[in-house]
Design an enzyme around this catalytic site. Structure first.
Site, PDB file in Angstrom:
ATOM      1  N   GLU A  40       0.773  -1.253  -0.156  1.00  0.00           N
ATOM      2  CA  GLU A  40      -0.281   0.282  -0.199  1.00  0.00           C
ATOM      3  C   GLU A  40       0.842   0.992  -0.193  1.00  0.00           C
ATOM      4  O   GLU A  40       1.032   1.697   1.133  1.00  0.00           O
ATOM      5  CB  GLU A  40      -1.213  -0.170   1.313  1.00  0.00           C
ATOM      6  CG  GLU A  40      -1.362  -1.364   1.507  1.00  0.00           C
ATOM      7  CD  GLU A  40      -2.902  -1.299   2.405  1.00  0.00           C
ATOM      8  OE1 GLU A  40      -3.558  -0.328   2.820  1.00  0.00           O
ATOM      9  OE2 GLU A  40      -3.525  -2.690   2.320  1.00  0.00           O
TER      10      GLU A  40
HETATM   11  C1  GLA Z   1      -5.926  -0.285   4.891  1.00  0.00           C
HETATM   12  C2  GLA Z   1      -6.113  -0.822   4.997  1.00  0.00           C
HETATM   13  C3  GLA Z   1      -6.793  -1.098   3.637  1.00  0.00           C
HETATM   14  C4  GLA Z   1      -6.877   1.248   2.977  1.00  0.00           C
HETATM   15  C5  GLA Z   1      -6.083   1.799   3.562  1.00  0.00           C
HETATM   16  C6  GLA Z   1      -6.574   3.203   3.790  1.00  0.00           C
HETATM   17  O1  GLA Z   1      -4.285   0.628   5.487  1.00  0.00           O
HETATM   18  O2  GLA Z   1      -5.642  -2.288   4.488  1.00  0.00           O
HETATM   19  O3  GLA Z   1      -8.073  -1.505   2.706  1.00  0.00           O
HETATM   20  O4  GLA Z   1      -8.466   0.459   4.174  1.00  0.00           O
HETATM   21  O5  GLA Z   1      -6.043   1.528   5.409  1.00  0.00           O
HETATM   22  O6  GLA Z   1      -7.246   3.803   2.415  1.00  0.00           O
END
Ligand code: GLA
Length: 369
Positions: free
Chosen positions: A261
């Site tokens: 992410e």
């Molecule tokens: C976390 C979750 C994601 C998303 C992010 C913020 O990291 O794993 O699915 O919700 O937060 O957008």
């Protein structure tokens, strides 16, 4: 003869012009290293952001759904399943031959309250919750058999101090809820890769706990294929050495490692102002939202430098990393504009609000070359 030369010259110039127009793609530059992914949001899935979708096709070879595969989206009420957006998401992946990620089966957030309750409002038993978990996993992971290539089976189950997070899942089922989720996911989608995914994985205690969790599953013969390191990071934090330690720790267990992410905030920390209404407070707004009308060149340079440093590190670890996924396609659709304070203007990704490449994009390409 002169005519022949003129024709050749024109053809060569045309070739160069065409090359100048089409952007080099991240997925090509890193094709021998790892998949390069991005999240897709609902408006992109429904074709309401065509520019972002063509950028997605041009630059990325893997996708993750930002929200449409979360429990609350797929299974909002006990008897109501809503697969339409998730089906469309999976088709985008299939049409573009992408590595499709499912995110996420079991999490404490974005899971409706009814999951943990009986019709009379009392808490469900361990048996009942396991039954609901299994049914959900079979319906979701089972439906996308062969279409989703890797699932975040459990998301964010560990606290920063290394203890297991106290969630309804853990409270009602017990610590083995994680093992159960992986078992069910394996049964429901035997060909999909199965992952554990979490943030702050560069922190020693959390890294150790995640590695131990994976080892425990492995020792019981429960399949786990990889660990996702969420990369919601900043311009100077976390240090590369700590990221490296986590990549090594997980990869030493024979697991695939992914940066899942990735987005780098350029804004000042605003934790102490969470919940503040910045639109009402001029001074606060300027202090914690310093770039509402565009990012100054010096900040672009800082972001580019940081991205380059990270991608040099990722490239060096290409044998251990299977995927780098950005959390969003361009700055305009990043959740960081609204977290931890709503209504700021952040610039955490490689493409600007017009889907045009930023200096950070060039820096990442350079790291790849
Ligand atoms: C976390 C979750 C994601 C998303 C992010 C913020 O990291 O794993 O699915 O919700 O937060 O957008």
């Amino acid at each position: 003869m002169r005519l022949w030369f003129a024709a050749l010259f024109a053809a060569v110039s045309l070739c160069f012009a065409a090359e100048e127009n089409s952007l080099t793609s991240l997925k090509d530059v890193f094709k021998d290293d790892f998949h390069i992914g991005a999240t897709v949001n609902r408006s992109q899935i429904y074709g309401r952001s065509p520019k972002a979708v063509s950028l997605l096709r041009e630059q990325f070879n893997s996708i993750t759904p930002e929200n449409v595969m979360k429990w609350s989206s797929i299974h909002p009420e006990p008897d109501e399943y809503n697969f339409e957006p998730a089906d469309k998401y999976a088709s985008i992946g299939a049409e573009n031959s992408m590595f499709v990620v499912g995110h996420t089966l079991i999490w404490h957030n974005q899971t409706p309250d009814w999951v943990f309750k009986n019709a009379d409002g009392s808490e469900v038993s361990r048996e009942e919750l396991l039954k609901r978990m299994k049914e959900h996993i079979f319906k979701a992971a089972g439906r996308y058999k062969g279409k989703v290539h890797g699932w975040d089976v459990v998301n964010e189950a560990i606290e920063d101090n290394g203890s297991l997070r106290n969630t309804k899942w853990r409270e009602i089922i017990g610590d083995d809820y994680i093992a159960k989720a992986f078992e069910y996911a394996h049964q429901a989608a035997p060909e999909a890769e199965l992952y554990y995914n979490d943030y702050n994985m560069y922190r020693g205690k959390k890294r150790k706990a995640a590695a131990e969790l994976a080892k425990k599953l492995q020792s019981k013969g429960i399949r786990i294929d990889g660990i996702g390191i969420q990369g919601h990071w900043g311009l100077s934090h976390p240090p590369s050495a700590e990221i490296q330690k986590s990549i090594d720790a997980f990869s030493n267990l024979g697991l695939k490692v992914m940066i899942t992410e990735l987005d780098l905030t350029v804004l000042p920390s605003a934790w102490e102002h969470r919940g503040a209404d910045i639109s009402q407070n001029y001074e606060l707004r300027n202090e914690i939202n310093p770039f509402p009308n565009g990012l100054p060149a010096n900040m672009h340079r800082k972001l580019a430098k940081r991205y380059k440093q990270l991608f040099v590190l990722f490239s060096r670890n290409s044998g251990k990393l299977s995927r780098i996924t950005f959390w969003g396609v361009h700055d305009g659709c990043s959740w960081r504009n609204n977290w931890p304070v709503r209504g700021r203007t952040d610039y955490p990704l490689l493409f600007n609000r017009n889907c045009k490449p930023k200096p950070a994009f060039e820096a990442v390409l350079e790291a790849g070359k």
